[in-house]
Design an enzyme around this catalytic site. Structure first.
Site, mmCIF file in Angstrom:
data_model
loop_
_atom_site.group_PDB
_atom_site.id
_atom_site.type_symbol
_atom_site.label_atom_id
_atom_site.label_comp_id
_atom_site.label_asym_id
_atom_site.label_seq_id
_atom_site.Cartn_x
_atom_site.Cartn_y
_atom_site.Cartn_z
ATOM 1 N N LYS A 136 0.853 -1.199 0.000
ATOM 2 C CA LYS A 136 0.000 0.000 0.000
ATOM 3 C C LYS A 136 0.886 1.246 0.000
ATOM 4 O O LYS A 136 2.087 1.156 0.257
ATOM 5 C CB LYS A 136 -0.916 -0.022 1.225
ATOM 6 C CG LYS A 136 -0.150 0.010 2.539
ATOM 7 C CD LYS A 136 -1.038 -0.251 3.750
ATOM 8 C CE LYS A 136 -0.204 -0.285 5.008
ATOM 9 N NZ LYS A 136 -0.947 -0.827 6.165
ATOM 10 N N TYR A 138 16.149 29.537 9.041
ATOM 11 C CA TYR A 138 14.934 30.241 9.495
ATOM 12 C C TYR A 138 14.802 30.169 11.010
ATOM 13 O O TYR A 138 15.011 29.119 11.618
ATOM 14 C CB TYR A 138 13.700 29.609 8.873
ATOM 15 C CG TYR A 138 13.518 29.913 7.402
ATOM 16 C CD1 TYR A 138 13.300 31.217 6.966
ATOM 17 C CD2 TYR A 138 13.553 28.896 6.458
ATOM 18 C CE1 TYR A 138 13.111 31.498 5.619
ATOM 19 C CE2 TYR A 138 13.362 29.159 5.107
ATOM 20 C CZ TYR A 138 13.138 30.466 4.699
ATOM 21 O OH TYR A 138 12.960 30.736 3.372
HETATM 22 C C1 LIG Z 1 -0.056 -1.876 6.734
HETATM 23 C C2 LIG Z 1 -0.614 -3.113 7.344
HETATM 24 C C3 LIG Z 1 0.219 -4.200 7.664
HETATM 25 C C4 LIG Z 1 1.726 -4.157 7.551
HETATM 26 O O1 LIG Z 1 2.272 -3.667 8.751
HETATM 27 P P1 LIG Z 1 3.868 -3.549 8.966
HETATM 28 O O2 LIG Z 1 3.991 -3.038 10.345
HETATM 29 O O3 LIG Z 1 4.362 -2.579 7.944
HETATM 30 O O4 LIG Z 1 4.423 -4.913 8.768
HETATM 31 C C5 LIG Z 1 -0.375 -5.357 8.144
HETATM 32 N N1 LIG Z 1 -1.729 -5.430 8.311
HETATM 33 C C6 LIG Z 1 -2.545 -4.399 8.038
HETATM 34 C C7 LIG Z 1 -4.009 -4.536 8.245
HETATM 35 C C8 LIG Z 1 -2.018 -3.207 7.555
HETATM 36 O O5 LIG Z 1 -2.842 -2.184 7.283
#
Ligand SMILES: *Cc1c(COP(=O)(O)O)cnc(C)c1O
Length: 352
Positions: free
Chosen positions: A34, A249
């Site tokens: 994702k 800044y």
């Molecule tokens: C993003 C996600 C993961 C992966 O988690 P990591 O900590 O990056 O391994 C697993 N399960 C769900 C439901 C997620 O949304």
């Protein structure tokens, strides 16, 4: 050309998947890609993760993209359909949707063929999922639909990477789940690494594949993981400060002694966190030093007082190989995930 690049190592990505595979035993691996594969690029991640058992994405559009690329492996839709209208595409593309609310159950008849689904239960995260109090009723309801193929029971951990661990959620969930004999998917990277009992039928692995440690007290190197993303730039200007002079800044950094400053082509518009304070680690010419003052939109300042070799054009690593992204994240009050995902589209990517 601006010297800022994100080097993405496909080798490291494939390596990290092999490390996961070594731990996985019978558990199949869903590579979580994702958010543009946590900022690493969707298509490139898919190419490097050829040995995965499946993928997990957020949207039907991402899944369609994968199918278009020729991916035939299982694809999990992490939050399931957002609208009834997505059910037809989910069926067409043979996706495995998560079902986490009653509305989504009602949409099931809209699928024109049997679907494998991940039925998500809330075991304490209190974000998505049916209540475990309704467990039996939900199972009964889903089994009443004709167009269901495989049911996998899913939950998600809130504290797998923390002191509190997973027992408080896992016992609640497993108590119900194991009576059904249905396959289970619970582990994210942290749970997968620390709690082998949670691996189940499908593990959902994100951060560890990208080579960052999910744990505060354990480095990626200790887990045999290699960083996939290295953000690199160069010194494009130098300043010499006398005691009492400041940089950037707000002049939040004020020199107490003569200070040599390198100006680096990387700023918050590239995804470098503006909240990183003076003292955030950075590497110049392969040696560690610190940032100075506020991060600007396109530049930041680093301390090269004790690096006499540092000069115009000296290479600077913001994070990645030689400088764990987790350390930079900690200084900026965030986590590696956020830094990876925030890599800006304007940053040139070099695949290696
Ligand atoms: C993003 C996600 C993961 C992966 O988690 P990591 O900590 O990056 O391994 C697993 N399960 C769900 C439901 C997620 O949304």
């Amino acid at each position: 050309m601006r010297p800022l690049v994100a080097r993405i190592s496909l080798d490291a990505l494939a390596h990290n998947l092999r490390v996961a595979r070594r731990h996985a035993g019978q558990s199949k691996i869903l590579s979580v890609i994702k958010a543009n594969a946590y900022g690493h690029g969707l298509t490139r991640a898919v190419r490097a993760l050829g040995q995965t058992d499946g993928f997990a994405v957020l949207t039907v559009e991402e899944a369609a993209n994968l199918r278009q690329m020729g991916v035939e492996k299982p694809i999990l839709l992490l939050e399931g359909p957002f609208q009834a209208g997505e059910m037809a595409t989910i069926a067409d593309l043979d996706l495995m949707p998560v079902l986490h609310n009653p509305q989504q159950l009602n949409w099931l008849p809209l699928s024109h063929k049997p679907l494998s689904v991940f039925l998500k239960f809330n075991s304490g995260m209190n974000r998505l999922g049916f209540s475990l109090a309704d467990f039996d009723g939900i199972i009964e309801q889903i089994k009443s639909y004709a167009n269901i193929d495989q049911i996998t029971l899913m939950t998600h951990f809130a504290t797998a990477d923390e002191e509190l661990g997973i027992d408080w959620q896992w016992e609640r969930f497993l108590g119900k789940a194991k009576l059904t004999g249905l396959p289970v998917s619970a582990a994210n990277s942290a749970a997968f690494l620390h709690y082998p009992e949670t691996r189940g039928e499908w593990s959902r692995l994100g951060i560890m594949l990208y080579g960052a440690s999910p744990f505060a007290d354990m480095t990626a190197a200790e887990l045999e993981l290699r960083p996939v993303m290295t953000l690199q730039s160069e010194i494009i200007a130098m300043q010499h400060l006398k005691a009492g002079e400041g940089a950037g800044y707000g002049v939040t950094f004020m020199a107490c002694e003569v200070t040599r400053v390198g100006i680096v082509a990387c700023g918050y518009a590239d995804g470098y966190p503006r909240h990183a304070p003076t003292g955030t680690p950075v590497m110049v010419n392969g040696k560690r030093t610190r940032t100075l003052g506020r991060v600007s939109m396109d530049m930041l300042a680093v301390d090269i007082t004790n690096l006499p070799d540092a000069n115009m054009g000296s290479p600077v690593t913001l994070w990645g190989e030689g400088l764990p992204i987790e350390e930079v994240a900690r200084h900026a009050g965030t986590i590696s995930y956020e830094l990876m995902c925030a890599l800006a589209p304007r940053v040139a990517v070099v695949e290696e």
